[in-house]
Design a protein around this motif. Sequence first.
Motif, PDB file in Angstrom:
ATOM      1  N   GLU A 361     -39.259 128.142 -23.214  1.00  0.00           N
ATOM      2  CA  GLU A 361     -38.880 128.598 -21.875  1.00  0.00           C
ATOM      3  C   GLU A 361     -39.557 127.782 -20.780  1.00  0.00           C
ATOM      4  N   GLN A 362     -40.534 126.980 -21.147  1.00  0.00           N
ATOM      5  CA  GLN A 362     -41.181 126.084 -20.198  1.00  0.00           C
ATOM      6  C   GLN A 362     -41.269 124.704 -20.844  1.00  0.00           C
ATOM      7  N   HIS A 363     -40.855 123.681 -20.115  1.00  0.00           N
ATOM      8  CA  HIS A 363     -40.942 122.318 -20.631  1.00  0.00           C
ATOM      9  C   HIS A 363     -41.157 121.394 -19.446  1.00  0.00           C
ATOM     10  N   GLU A 364     -42.291 120.725 -19.422  1.00  0.00           N
ATOM     11  CA  GLU A 364     -42.634 119.855 -18.308  1.00  0.00           C
ATOM     12  C   GLU A 364     -42.983 118.468 -18.819  1.00  0.00           C
ATOM     13  N   ILE A 365     -42.299 117.470 -18.306  1.00  0.00           N
ATOM     14  CA  ILE A 365     -42.689 116.080 -18.540  1.00  0.00           C
ATOM     15  C   ILE A 365     -43.625 115.701 -17.400  1.00  0.00           C
ATOM     16  N   LEU A 366     -44.858 115.409 -17.738  1.00  0.00           N
ATOM     17  CA  LEU A 366     -45.890 115.234 -16.721  1.00  0.00           C
ATOM     18  C   LEU A 366     -45.641 114.004 -15.852  1.00  0.00           C
ATOM     19  N   THR A 367     -45.861 114.183 -14.572  1.00  0.00           N
ATOM     20  CA  THR A 367     -45.866 113.054 -13.644  1.00  0.00           C
ATOM     21  C   THR A 367     -47.281 112.490 -13.594  1.00  0.00           C
ATOM     22  N   ALA A 368     -47.406 111.312 -13.008  1.00  0.00           N
ATOM     23  CA  ALA A 368     -48.731 110.724 -12.839  1.00  0.00           C
ATOM     24  C   ALA A 368     -49.612 111.623 -11.986  1.00  0.00           C
ATOM     25  N   GLU A 369     -49.004 112.241 -10.946  1.00  0.00           N
ATOM     26  CA  GLU A 369     -49.784 113.104 -10.053  1.00  0.00           C
ATOM     27  C   GLU A 369     -50.337 114.325 -10.794  1.00  0.00           C
ATOM     28  N   SER A 370     -49.484 114.986 -11.575  1.00  0.00           N
ATOM     29  CA  SER A 370     -49.943 116.192 -12.267  1.00  0.00           C
ATOM     30  C   SER A 370     -50.964 115.855 -13.348  1.00  0.00           C
ATOM     31  N   ALA A 371     -50.782 114.716 -14.009  1.00  0.00           N
ATOM     32  CA  ALA A 371     -51.765 114.304 -15.021  1.00  0.00           C
ATOM     33  C   ALA A 371     -53.119 114.027 -14.384  1.00  0.00           C
ATOM     34  N   LEU A 372     -53.099 113.403 -13.211  1.00  0.00           N
ATOM     35  CA  LEU A 372     -54.352 113.116 -12.515  1.00  0.00           C
ATOM     36  C   LEU A 372     -55.051 114.415 -12.107  1.00  0.00           C
ATOM     37  N   GLU A 373     -54.304 115.366 -11.593  1.00  0.00           N
ATOM     38  CA  GLU A 373     -54.901 116.659 -11.235  1.00  0.00           C
ATOM     39  C   GLU A 373     -55.564 117.295 -12.445  1.00  0.00           C
ATOM     40  N   GLU A 374     -54.874 117.256 -13.583  1.00  0.00           N
ATOM     41  CA  GLU A 374     -55.433 117.847 -14.798  1.00  0.00           C
ATOM     42  C   GLU A 374     -56.720 117.150 -15.201  1.00  0.00           C
ATOM     43  N   GLU A 375     -56.727 115.823 -15.115  1.00  0.00           N
ATOM     44  CA  GLU A 375     -57.942 115.070 -15.470  1.00  0.00           C
ATOM     45  C   GLU A 375     -59.139 115.572 -14.666  1.00  0.00           C
ATOM     46  N   LEU A 376     -58.913 115.814 -13.374  1.00  0.00           N
ATOM     47  CA  LEU A 376     -60.014 116.213 -12.505  1.00  0.00           C
ATOM     48  C   LEU A 376     -60.428 117.657 -12.732  1.00  0.00           C
ATOM     49  N   PHE A 377     -59.463 118.564 -12.707  1.00  0.00           N
ATOM     50  CA  PHE A 377     -59.817 119.975 -12.749  1.00  0.00           C
ATOM     51  C   PHE A 377     -60.265 120.430 -14.135  1.00  0.00           C
ATOM     52  N   LEU A 378     -59.594 119.967 -15.178  1.00  0.00           N
ATOM     53  CA  LEU A 378     -60.031 120.315 -16.524  1.00  0.00           C
ATOM     54  C   LEU A 378     -61.343 119.601 -16.851  1.00  0.00           C
ATOM     55  N   GLY A 379     -61.438 118.361 -16.425  1.00  0.00           N
ATOM     56  CA  GLY A 379     -62.665 117.608 -16.698  1.00  0.00           C
ATOM     57  C   GLY A 379     -63.879 118.197 -16.025  1.00  0.00           C
ATOM     58  N   LEU A 380     -63.726 118.658 -14.793  1.00  0.00           N
ATOM     59  CA  LEU A 380     -64.858 119.223 -14.064  1.00  0.00           C
ATOM     60  C   LEU A 380     -65.294 120.577 -14.600  1.00  0.00           C
ATOM     61  N   ARG A 381     -64.460 121.218 -15.400  1.00  0.00           N
ATOM     62  CA  ARG A 381     -64.897 122.464 -16.044  1.00  0.00           C
ATOM     63  C   ARG A 381     -66.024 122.190 -17.051  1.00  0.00           C
ATOM     64  N   GLN A 382     -66.070 120.992 -17.579  1.00  0.00           N
ATOM     65  CA  GLN A 382     -67.122 120.619 -18.515  1.00  0.00           C
ATOM     66  C   GLN A 382     -68.373 120.216 -17.738  1.00  0.00           C
ATOM     67  N   LEU A 383     -69.512 120.706 -18.152  1.00  0.00           N
ATOM     68  CA  LEU A 383     -70.731 120.442 -17.391  1.00  0.00           C
ATOM     69  C   LEU A 383     -71.172 118.994 -17.489  1.00  0.00           C
ATOM     70  N   ASP A 384     -70.666 118.242 -18.477  1.00  0.00           N
ATOM     71  CA  ASP A 384     -70.953 116.808 -18.530  1.00  0.00           C
ATOM     72  C   ASP A 384     -70.236 116.068 -17.405  1.00  0.00           C
ATOM     73  N   GLY A 385     -69.168 116.681 -16.889  1.00  0.00           N
ATOM     74  CA  GLY A 385     -68.467 116.101 -15.758  1.00  0.00           C
ATOM     75  C   GLY A 385     -67.404 115.100 -16.146  1.00  0.00           C
ATOM     76  N   ILE A 386     -66.981 114.310 -15.166  1.00  0.00           N
ATOM     77  CA  ILE A 386     -65.917 113.333 -15.360  1.00  0.00           C
ATOM     78  C   ILE A 386     -66.424 111.934 -15.017  1.00  0.00           C
ATOM     79  N   ASP A 387     -65.827 110.953 -15.652  1.00  0.00           N
ATOM     80  CA  ASP A 387     -66.153 109.549 -15.399  1.00  0.00           C
ATOM     81  C   ASP A 387     -65.119 109.013 -14.414  1.00  0.00           C
ATOM     82  N   LEU A 388     -65.500 108.948 -13.137  1.00  0.00           N
ATOM     83  CA  LEU A 388     -64.561 108.509 -12.116  1.00  0.00           C
ATOM     84  C   LEU A 388     -64.088 107.076 -12.348  1.00  0.00           C
TER      85      LEU A 388
END
Length: 438
Positions: A361-388
């Motif tokens: 019932e849900q099917h999304e082909i990710l855009t570059a914008e949505s993938a980038l958002e995920e990288e930041l928000f999911l990555g920042l949930r980890q206390l090790d953080g993200i590699d900019l």
Amino acid sequence: MRKLGIYVQVPFCQTKCTYCNFHTGVVASSRFAPYVEAVCREIRGHRELLRGAGVDWPGRLGGGVPGKVGTGAASLLRKSEAPGEVGRRPASEGGPYTESTLAVDTVYIGGGTPSLLDPVHLQNILEAIRAAFGERPTSEGGPYTGEFEEVTLEADPETIEAAKAAAWVRAGINRVSFGLQSFSDKELVAAGRMHRRADIYRAVPILREAGIRNISFDLIAGLPHQTKESWRQSLDELAGLAPEHVSVYLLEIDEGSRLGKELLLGGAKYSAGAVPSEDEMADYYEMAQEVLRAAGYHHYEISNWAKPGFESKHNLKYWRREPYLGFGAGAHSFSGTERWANAHDAAAYVTTVRGGRLPVEQHEILTAESALEEELFLGLRQLDGIDLARIERDYGVRLTGRFDPLASAGLVEREGSMVRLAPERLSVSNEVFVELMK
């Protein structure tokens, strides 16, 4: 070999907790077997079913998202920063793939309360996964100890029995995640939980005796009637039982649960008037940080702590955007370039799968914008953080300046190219995400 996680959704419970906003239901146990049969059918035929639903599996598993990150990319780029091509990751990381190049290393059976199922049902699910993805037992009649590094079963304390626990271990389950929520009977009753404090102390030794060496406890900060003293008592009792892993969640207040809806309406049902304030919940979270740190737990994700080496291997896939397949009603999947989910209604799911189709019932082909958002928000949930530096290289963007105001405000810490949430500000982490979206 690329590692793959498997999630199986079992949407059945004995009762609906007042705070629950999940798509679960209370049904007759006679519906368990037909549901499990449908899940096994989906697992065995997932390639054809996904193809019929228009999902490119496995496709470019874990690969970069093609296209450009535009200047509108959820306002993540300054207007003066030029967009760039989204970099593809190396072929060693990004496919194209066939399932012969994949190896399942984690399985998570969640819900709902999957420990309600007969052990044979759980064994059938795991055997279907092994048959579909190639794992074999090491000896006839022995436990499965092949490529599955971690096999988690969600369970409620009152459902634990010695014979069931022993059968789980024989089937290959090596981790149990307990939805305790509290050690206070008053809080458990108000929340609509079936178990009581005594059930927790009865269940843990049973699991240990059966051979489960990896147990996770869930607690909720903000339950009705919770006080600073009762919360500290729950934390102390948890530390005394020494599970390998701990998850602490703040009570969610939304229209998806009976308690949340009552709170939003200003009513008094479900002990809504006894829910702690947001400031008190934040205090409880910070108390958990202190108590768990003193008890030897490593805080590795906003809501999760673990003894060394016992981080949830499966859940790390979600935060790291690694591929996983979900089976069952309401289960979500991610290939790296696409996300999809099955319909939530369990009865409709069974009927559709029996008919040879997958109810996506849900099917999304990710855009570059949505993938980038995920990288930041999911990555920042980890206390090790993200590699900019890596993110900027992979996505062809410049983001460094976006974090300077957050660092000045003490919300994030910078160390070279690494950015992480400030440990003392985790209880207000949403402020960081809001600022990034401005």
